[in-house]
Write an enzyme that holds these catalytic residues in place. Structure first.
Site, short mmCIF file in Angstrom:
data_model
loop_
_atom_site.label_atom_id
_atom_site.label_comp_id
_atom_site.label_asym_id
_atom_site.label_seq_id
_atom_site.Cartn_x
_atom_site.Cartn_y
_atom_site.Cartn_z
N ASP A 107 0.84 -1.19 0.00
CA ASP A 107 0.00 0.00 0.00
C ASP A 107 0.88 1.25 0.00
OD1 ASP A 107 -2.15 -1.69 0.21
OD2 ASP A 107 -2.32 -1.48 2.39
N1 URA Z 1 -1.24 -5.97 3.84
C1 URA Z 1 -1.75 -4.72 3.86
O1 URA Z 1 -2.78 -4.47 4.46
N2 URA Z 1 -1.07 -3.77 3.20
C2 URA Z 1 0.10 -3.98 2.55
O2 URA Z 1 0.69 -3.06 1.99
C3 URA Z 1 0.61 -5.29 2.54
C4 URA Z 1 -0.09 -6.28 3.19
#
Ligand code: URA
Length: 265
Positions: A107
């Protein structure tokens, strides 16, 4: 069989200019193969067997690239985007030449280990849902992560879309009470106590959208910060500051390749 290719293509590939710039360089006598000046920019060479020099410097040919990035917050895991900065924007121009792409997504606000490569085969294997490659994250979670959560994650939790996660290993590294800001009394629920934060490590073997955040939501807790620390055999280099990257060592590449076929089913 060793790969053969035109010398102008090889040099363009390694960032020595466009084909026409290289043609000019050849005319100027700047390019040599095994010590002999080249006259024809269409000359076929075998990079593994011939020593190519440009302006007297040996050209090291390669066609694959493997980079470990410590992704900072605020950039997206994509190769291009009209509005947002991408992880590729963090690379020096010479490291973009071989068109690396991120293996999977973190993310925008997640930091940590991101592999960038142009090795589509390896990327495919690492991301294949059938391979169940381990991914380990460290997170600061709002709430008191406890043994019930460890058990729930071990058994699989139900996400907001009804999906039941595969068994995951949750470890609580630390818990702390955050001091209430001065002057504040109770929270909106009337609770007088300070919120508990938990520092955790979680290993998952799949990669659903926002998976870690949604797993904690499923047990009524909120991820405040998230960092990926490993993927398969590859561990984030602790000396690599956020926003920086380095090439993988030969051993790291070999271990990843050896591991890719051995994911738990
Ligand atoms: N899980 C999440 O919620 N975000 C990420 O970036 C990676 C795994």
């Amino acid at each position: 069989m060793a790969e053969k290719l035109r010398i102008d293509k090889l040099l363009a590939h390694m960032g020595f200019g466009t084909r026409s710039e290289i043609k000019r360089a050849v005319k100027q006598g700047k390019v040599a193969v095994d010590g002999k000046v080249v006259k024809d920019s269409g000359l076929i060479v075998t990079p593994d067997e011939h020593t190519v020099t440009y302006d007297g410097e040996t050209v090291v040919y390669r066609d694959v690239i493997y980079l470990m990035l410590n992704k900072p917050q605020g950039v997206i895991s994509a190769t291009e985007d009209g509005r947002e900065r991408t992880v590729i924007d963090l690379l020096a121009p010479e490291d973009r030449l071989l068109n690396p792409f991120p293996v999977g997504r973190l993310d925008k606000d997640t930091v940590g280990l991101l592999l960038l490569t142009n090795d589509g085969g390896l990327a495919h294997e690492l991301l294949s849902p059938r391979k169940h490659v381990d991914k380990t994250y460290e997170a600061l979670v709002l709430g008191n992560v406890n043994e019930d959560d460890v058990k729930a994650f071990q058994e699989g939790v139900t996400l907001d879309d009804g999906y039941v996660t595969l068994p995951a290993e949750l470890q609580v590294l630390n818990r702390s009470l955050s001091p209430r800001p001065e002057g504040s009394t109770a929270d909106s629920s009337g609770d007088q106590s300070s919120p508990v934060h938990s520092l955790i490590r979680l290993t998952i073997r799949e990669g659903k959208f926002h998976q870690v955040k949604r797993m904690f939501e499923a047990v009524g807790k909120k991820v405040l910060t998230l960092k990926r620390v490993s993927m398969g055999t590859l561990m984030l280099d602790e000396y690599l500051p956020e926003g920086h990257y380095r090439e993988l060592s030969g051993d790291e590449v070999e271990q990843l390749k050896a591991h890719r076929g051995s994911g738990k089913k």
